[in-house]
Design a protein around this motif. Sequence first.
Motif, short mmCIF file in Angstrom:
data_model
loop_
_atom_site.label_atom_id
_atom_site.label_comp_id
_atom_site.label_asym_id
_atom_site.label_seq_id
_atom_site.Cartn_x
_atom_site.Cartn_y
_atom_site.Cartn_z
N LEU A 163 0.80 -1.22 0.00
CA LEU A 163 0.00 0.00 0.00
C LEU A 163 0.84 1.27 0.00
CD1 LEU A 163 -2.79 1.27 0.04
CD2 LEU A 163 -2.78 1.05 2.54
N VAL A 166 2.26 1.75 -3.51
CA VAL A 166 1.24 2.18 -4.47
C VAL A 166 0.88 3.65 -4.26
CG1 VAL A 166 -1.16 1.85 -5.18
CG2 VAL A 166 0.30 -0.14 -4.81
N ILE A 167 0.77 4.08 -3.02
CA ILE A 167 0.43 5.48 -2.73
C ILE A 167 1.53 6.41 -3.24
CG2 ILE A 167 0.12 7.16 -0.88
CD1 ILE A 167 -1.35 5.03 0.69
N ALA A 170 1.36 6.48 -7.01
CA ALA A 170 0.16 7.19 -7.46
C ALA A 170 0.35 8.70 -7.34
CB ALA A 170 -1.05 6.74 -6.65
N SER A 174 0.54 10.26 -10.82
CA SER A 174 -0.83 10.74 -11.05
C SER A 174 -1.45 10.10 -12.29
CB SER A 174 -0.85 12.28 -11.19
OG SER A 174 -0.44 12.88 -9.99
N LEU A 185 -1.40 -0.20 -9.50
CA LEU A 185 -2.08 -0.76 -8.33
C LEU A 185 -1.62 -2.18 -8.00
CD1 LEU A 185 -5.73 0.47 -9.01
CD2 LEU A 185 -4.13 1.35 -7.31
N ALA A 250 -8.58 -1.59 -4.44
CA ALA A 250 -7.47 -0.66 -4.24
C ALA A 250 -7.75 0.68 -4.92
CB ALA A 250 -6.18 -1.26 -4.79
N LEU A 254 -8.23 4.28 -2.96
CA LEU A 254 -7.32 5.41 -3.20
C LEU A 254 -8.07 6.61 -3.77
CD1 LEU A 254 -4.14 3.61 -4.57
CD2 LEU A 254 -4.61 4.42 -2.26
N TYR A 255 -9.09 6.38 -4.58
CA TYR A 255 -9.92 7.49 -5.03
C TYR A 255 -10.69 8.08 -3.86
CZ TYR A 255 -9.33 7.10 -10.10
OH TYR A 255 -8.81 7.12 -11.37
N VAL A 259 -6.05 10.11 -3.06
CA VAL A 259 -4.67 9.93 -3.53
C VAL A 259 -4.61 9.97 -5.05
CG1 VAL A 259 -2.74 8.31 -3.63
CG2 VAL A 259 -3.98 8.65 -1.49
N LEU A 260 -5.54 9.33 -5.71
CA LEU A 260 -5.57 9.33 -7.17
C LEU A 260 -6.28 10.58 -7.67
CD1 LEU A 260 -6.42 5.57 -7.82
CD2 LEU A 260 -4.23 6.71 -8.17
#
Length: 341
Positions: A163, A166-167, A170, A174, A185, A250, A254-255, A259-260
């Motif tokens: 995680l 991925v963050i 991201a 972007s 992801l 995921a 994140l949305y 984050v996304l």
Amino acid sequence: MIPMSTEPDSAAEGIDWRSESSNVEMSRRDQLSELYEQKIRVPAVVAWSDDRTRLGILILSVYLFMALVDVLGLWRDPSPNQADRFLRPFENMQYPLGTTNSGVDLLALIIDSTPFILLMVLAGGVWATTLAVAVGTLSGYKGGTVDTVITTISDFFMAIPGLPLVIVLAIALSPENPILLGVVLTINYWAGLGRSIRSQVLSIREASYVEASRTMGTSTPRIIIKDVLPNIMPYVMVNFVLAARYTIFAAVGLYFIGVLPYSGQNWGVTLSNAYYQGGLFSMQALHWLLVPIIAIVGLAFGLILLSQGMDRIFNPRVRTRLTGESESVTEDTDASTTEMI
């Protein structure tokens, strides 16, 4: 004494040529028929005989239909309409799933998001599963230095927390492209799956039929394709579905936390907007929160049901029993026994 002619009869020779050509044609026709029987008809019969598989295919067909509707532009765009704010589901049949606080049609919003979600899910599942199969199969079959190097690389990726990685990616990248987002992801999802596949290949490579192929001088790529991969396909297909489901959850998570990038409409964006607009605490906006949740759960549920039918398709014993081959073999055996008596 009249000498016998040694020249072949042209008519008989012509018949032989035609017969040989007919035999070649029939053999090709038989090969195509056998290929259709084994690769298309039998798997389809087995899949359709399972209620879970039928339901899974039906659910996924709904999502594919929504994606097609959006691609062809057969449904209106999700645009605000202040005159129809906070309509509940089926209150106005022009908006079957209701509207948001700005009058956005929730059904149009879900349809508009579906192609993006499906591309992302497919990309994530294909990336993670393909890389895991390649790494695990090569590592388990070759052994030695190759196995040591690949295992070390896999352990390195498994040691990285998924995680946070991925963050960070991201935020840095972007990603707005659904294919790139699916890869990001599942950037290290393949490592654990690759180790599991490796352990299965280690046992398969010692099987008698694999040893026989090696003794006959069959090349390594052919052994892997013909002998190893068919035996791990049920496990691979189930994990493909699990990777796809992981990609959905995921991305939505994140949305939801922001984050996304909020580019266009998305189920996670819709869920986040509904939550921060009081969808969890207001009955008037509750449907705004429930609609994307149902869409997310429905897609994941359809994938799970489909994965449960994959074992029936790839398991030869189940395929033989469900397609009636066992009964036909038994009948033929009984008939031949009776004739002998």
